[in-house]
Write a protein that holds these residues in place. Structure first.
Motif, PDB file in Angstrom:
ATOM      1  N   LEU A 135      34.391   3.321  73.290  1.00 29.83           N
ATOM      2  CA  LEU A 135      33.252   3.587  74.156  1.00 29.83           C
ATOM      3  C   LEU A 135      32.192   4.298  73.335  1.00 29.83           C
ATOM      4  CD1 LEU A 135      35.195   4.954  77.267  1.00 29.83           C
ATOM      5  CD2 LEU A 135      34.389   2.620  76.891  1.00 29.83           C
ATOM      6  N   SER A 136      30.951   3.819  73.412  1.00 29.52           N
ATOM      7  CA  SER A 136      29.880   4.378  72.586  1.00 29.52           C
ATOM      8  C   SER A 136      28.694   4.804  73.447  1.00 29.52           C
ATOM      9  CB  SER A 136      29.402   3.353  71.556  1.00 29.52           C
ATOM     10  OG  SER A 136      30.455   2.999  70.668  1.00 29.52           O
ATOM     11  N   GLU A 162      40.344  17.037  78.380  1.00 26.58           N
ATOM     12  CA  GLU A 162      38.979  16.744  77.942  1.00 26.58           C
ATOM     13  C   GLU A 162      38.796  15.255  77.684  1.00 26.58           C
ATOM     14  OE1 GLU A 162      38.240  21.057  75.720  1.00 26.58           O
ATOM     15  OE2 GLU A 162      38.741  19.285  74.554  1.00 26.58           O
ATOM     16  N   PHE A 163      39.812  14.622  77.086  1.00 25.61           N
ATOM     17  CA  PHE A 163      39.728  13.193  76.821  1.00 25.61           C
ATOM     18  C   PHE A 163      39.593  12.409  78.121  1.00 25.61           C
ATOM     19  CE2 PHE A 163      41.657   9.039  76.567  1.00 25.61           C
ATOM     20  CZ  PHE A 163      40.992   8.464  75.490  1.00 25.61           C
ATOM     21  N   LYS A 164      40.409  12.746  79.112  1.00 30.16           N
ATOM     22  CA  LYS A 164      40.382  12.003  80.370  1.00 30.16           C
ATOM     23  C   LYS A 164      39.038  12.150  81.085  1.00 30.16           C
ATOM     24  CE  LYS A 164      44.455  13.760  81.462  1.00 30.16           C
ATOM     25  NZ  LYS A 164      45.691  14.126  82.199  1.00 30.16           N
ATOM     26  N   ILE A 165      38.474  13.363  81.050  1.00 29.41           N
ATOM     27  CA  ILE A 165      37.166  13.570  81.672  1.00 29.41           C
ATOM     28  C   ILE A 165      36.097  12.769  80.937  1.00 29.41           C
ATOM     29  CG2 ILE A 165      35.347  15.255  82.125  1.00 29.41           C
ATOM     30  CD1 ILE A 165      37.541  17.351  82.510  1.00 29.41           C
ATOM     31  N   LEU A 166      36.104  12.852  79.602  1.00 32.92           N
ATOM     32  CA  LEU A 166      35.073  12.173  78.821  1.00 32.92           C
ATOM     33  C   LEU A 166      35.190  10.660  78.945  1.00 32.92           C
ATOM     34  CD1 LEU A 166      32.685  12.512  76.955  1.00 32.92           C
ATOM     35  CD2 LEU A 166      34.257  12.582  75.014  1.00 32.92           C
ATOM     36  N   GLU A 171      32.865   5.677  80.419  1.00 34.47           N
ATOM     37  CA  GLU A 171      33.084   4.311  80.901  1.00 34.47           C
ATOM     38  C   GLU A 171      31.911   3.830  81.753  1.00 34.47           C
ATOM     39  OE1 GLU A 171      36.753   4.543  82.988  1.00 34.47           O
ATOM     40  OE2 GLU A 171      37.997   4.497  81.162  1.00 34.47           O
ATOM     41  N   LYS A 172      31.226   4.784  82.400  1.00 27.56           N
ATOM     42  CA  LYS A 172      30.110   4.427  83.275  1.00 27.56           C
ATOM     43  C   LYS A 172      28.944   5.392  83.056  1.00 27.56           C
ATOM     44  CE  LYS A 172      33.152   2.349  86.715  1.00 27.56           C
ATOM     45  NZ  LYS A 172      33.608   2.322  88.128  1.00 27.56           N
ATOM     46  N   PRO A 173      28.249   5.261  81.917  1.00 25.97           N
ATOM     47  CA  PRO A 173      27.117   6.146  81.636  1.00 25.97           C
ATOM     48  C   PRO A 173      26.076   6.066  82.750  1.00 25.97           C
ATOM     49  CG  PRO A 173      27.699   4.861  79.697  1.00 25.97           C
ATOM     50  CD  PRO A 173      28.466   4.267  80.844  1.00 25.97           C
ATOM     51  N   GLY A 224      24.248  20.045  92.747  1.00 19.83           N
ATOM     52  CA  GLY A 224      24.668  19.717  94.086  1.00 19.83           C
ATOM     53  C   GLY A 224      25.518  18.460  94.190  1.00 19.83           C
ATOM     54  N   LEU A 225      25.673  17.743  93.061  1.00 13.32           N
ATOM     55  CA  LEU A 225      26.429  16.493  93.092  1.00 13.32           C
ATOM     56  C   LEU A 225      27.624  16.503  92.144  1.00 13.32           C
ATOM     57  CD1 LEU A 225      23.538  13.867  93.304  1.00 13.32           C
ATOM     58  CD2 LEU A 225      25.053  14.633  95.137  1.00 13.32           C
ATOM     59  N   GLY A 226      27.357  16.711  90.859  1.00 17.60           N
ATOM     60  CA  GLY A 226      28.463  16.661  89.906  1.00 17.60           C
ATOM     61  C   GLY A 226      27.980  16.530  88.475  1.00 17.60           C
ATOM     62  N   TYR A 227      28.611  15.631  87.712  1.00 14.05           N
ATOM     63  CA  TYR A 227      28.325  15.501  86.280  1.00 14.05           C
ATOM     64  C   TYR A 227      28.202  14.031  85.888  1.00 14.05           C
ATOM     65  CZ  TYR A 227      30.191  20.246  86.504  1.00 14.05           C
ATOM     66  OH  TYR A 227      30.413  21.542  86.843  1.00 14.05           O
ATOM     67  N   LYS A 228      27.472  13.803  84.791  1.00 10.85           N
ATOM     68  CA  LYS A 228      27.339  12.448  84.274  1.00 10.85           C
ATOM     69  C   LYS A 228      27.099  12.488  82.777  1.00 10.85           C
ATOM     70  CE  LYS A 228      22.313  11.970  84.783  1.00 10.85           C
ATOM     71  NZ  LYS A 228      21.205  11.121  85.266  1.00 10.85           N
ATOM     72  N   ILE A 229      27.362  11.355  82.126  1.00 13.40           N
ATOM     73  CA  ILE A 229      26.958  11.135  80.741  1.00 13.40           C
ATOM     74  C   ILE A 229      25.678  10.299  80.783  1.00 13.40           C
ATOM     75  CG2 ILE A 229      27.483   9.774  78.661  1.00 13.40           C
ATOM     76  CD1 ILE A 229      28.914  12.333  78.507  1.00 13.40           C
ATOM     77  N   GLU A 230      24.658  10.774  80.114  1.00 16.89           N
ATOM     78  CA  GLU A 230      23.382  10.043  80.096  1.00 16.89           C
ATOM     79  C   GLU A 230      23.540   8.695  79.390  1.00 16.89           C
ATOM     80  OE1 GLU A 230      20.837  10.467  81.717  1.00 16.89           O
ATOM     81  OE2 GLU A 230      20.013  12.490  81.668  1.00 16.89           O
TER      82      GLU A 230
END
Length: 236
Positions: A135-136, A162-166, A171-173, A224-230
């Motif tokens: 995953l890149s 940490e691996f499982k969270i990342l 997987e869905k940026p 108010g929602l959560g976290y994401k990878i840009e």
């Protein structure tokens, strides 16, 4: 073959109680009553998971966690009478995957052990069987076959949690995941008294992913929602 668990706890009554419940579930349990003996057992026996007390003679649980993390990424669960948020944050910060406070319900300990092991072993099995999958995002490369993160080609050590969270985020940026969704992904069940757990893991991930963790580019909090990878284009 049943999984082998290491218990490091100086209270022999607690050890016997946990052994009773865990062995009843089919686990093999080894135990030590001080930190140094526990580390020696870890090196010799190579357990699949360890449950560690904090206040132990010879070497405390924090030191033991750090030393094990230098050698292995097995799941580590801290079981401690220290109930302050700062104690829990420190334990997670140095590499523990979960933190349970005393007094505890032994059935909850068994549930967390089974949940953590199930996901850890499934992840490892999947990595061995699956074709290589990387995953890149930007300068980050997460090799889900080798369980390894690279940043600009440099390997960065991750704990299993940490691996499982990342992996979930990469997987869905761009998609926002709530704390409950993330917690259920890594532990299987959401416990209301663990609201700070995800926050600590996210903070540790930021330190590893970002050039400046106070001004993150990749791992964003959506208030108010959560976290994401840009969504960031791949970079060479």
């Amino acid at each position: 073959m049943s999984e082998k668990l290491l218990i490091a706890e100086d209270d022999k009554d607690i050890v016997e109680l946990l052994k009773l419940y865990l062995e009843n579930e089919g686990f093999r349990v080894i135990a030590a009553h001080d930190g140094k003996s526990a580390y020696d057992l870890f090196i010799k026996e190579r357990p699949d998971l360890a449950i560690l007390d904090i206040m132990m003679p010879e070497m405390n649980g924090y030191e033991l966690t750090q030393k094990i993390r230098e050698k292995s990424n097995i799941p580590l669960i801290i079981l401690s009478a220290k109930t302050q948020d700062s104690d829990k944050i420190l334990g997670l910060d140095i590499g523990a995957d979960d933190y349970i406070t005393k007094p505890f319900n032994p059935l909850e300990v068994v549930a967390r052990v089974k949940s953590t092991l199930r996901r850890y072993l499934k992840l490892n099995k999947g990595m061995k069987e699956a074709e290589e999958n990387v995953l890149s995002v930007g300068v980050l490369r997460l090799d889900t076959k080798r369980f390894t993160l690279y940043k600009r080609g440099e390997e960065i050590l991750l704990t299993p949690t940490e691996f499982k969270i990342l992996a979930m985020l990469m997987e869905k940026p761009g998609r926002v995941f709530t704390r409950v969704q993330i917690y259920e992904r890594i532990n299987g069940e959401y416990f209301m008294n663990d609201d700070n757990t995800i926050m600590v893991h996210i903070s540790k991930l930021r330190e590893k992913l970002e050039d400046d963790s106070k001004n993150p580019v990749y791992l964003k909090t959506v208030r108010g929602l959560g976290y994401k990878i840009e969504k960031i284009e791949k970079m060479e």
